[in-house]
Design a protein around this motif. Structure first.
Motif: not given
Length: 234
Positions: A112, A123, A125-126, A129, A131-134
């Motif tokens: 991450q 933010k 980020w995964d 993926l 993309t940001y997850t939180q």
């Protein structure tokens, strides 16, 4: 003693590789340079950050991944880029912030990335993926510094709102707000055991905080200027 020269404008961020053999630097000249620690030679120049009109954009933060194989950079162009250290190729461009990215940090396992921005958010980020997850919200001004705790369970952030916030990584909840600086908090760092946090501020001091109680246990004074960098707004 060494002086590493090659950037054509101010250097805003530097980071050692985990093995100490290389240094990465991010600059107002819109590049990241990678330097050989022993010889002082620039071995790579990474270019690719650009604003929405295609112009080159300032690199505000750089950090190595825990295994030293990647470099992440945060920029005025509102993105985070992840670079392959060996080839210099940009592997990922992470987009989602609505203002410039002031700080980036890898989690201890490298899976991450946390980013702090002038949009007042952090933010998470995964990497897999892309993309940001939180999105962690709570600061009332720019987030200037972010870092994971050694065990990866918490994130600390320093802000232009003069506070340090401690976040639970899993839930995204703000667990503590540390107050005491009289100007913006430019830099934060966990101790190796995670029990203490150090913060550097434009108030010219470094404060050391007990992680459990949230109290300031030391204030280190002596600097005649801001601690941890130049005060500037994008």
């Amino acid at each position: 003693m060494q002086t590493l020269e090659g950037h054509s404008n101010s250097v805003l961020s530097v980071a050692f590789s985990p093995d100490g053999r290389q240094i990465a630097s991010g600059s107002w000249d819109s590049t990241i340079k990678v330097w050989d620690r022993e010889s002082g030679a620039c071995t790579q120049t990474l270019e690719g950050h650009s604003d929405f009109e295609g112009h080159c954009s300032w690199v505000l933060s750089v950090v190595f991944s825990p295994d030293g194989r990647q470099i992440a950079s945060g920029s005025y162009d509102r993105t985070i880029k992840v670079w392959d250290r060996e080839s210099g190729v940009c592997m990922q461009t992470l987009e989602g912030h609505s203002d410039c990215v002031r700080s980036v940090a890898f989690s201890p396992d490298g899976r991450q990335i946390a980013s702090g921005s002038d949009d007042h958010t952090i933010k998470i980020w995964d990497r897999e993926l892309s993309t940001y997850t939180q999105t962690l919200e709570g600061h009332s001004d720019s987030v200037l510094s972010v870092i994971f705790s050694p065990d990866g369970r918490q994130i600390a952030s320093g802000s232009d709102d003069r506070t340090i916030k401690i976040w639970d990584r899993e839930s995204g909840v703000c667990m503590q707000t540390l107050e005491g600086h009289s100007d913006c908090v430019r830099s934060v760092a966990f101790s190796p055991d995670g029990r203490q946090i150090a913060s550097g501020s434009d108030d010219r001091t470094i404060k050391v905080w007990d992680r459990k109680s949230g109290t300031c246990t030391q204030m280190l004074e002596g600097h005649s200027g801001w601690v941890a960098g130049r005060r500037s707004k994008c």
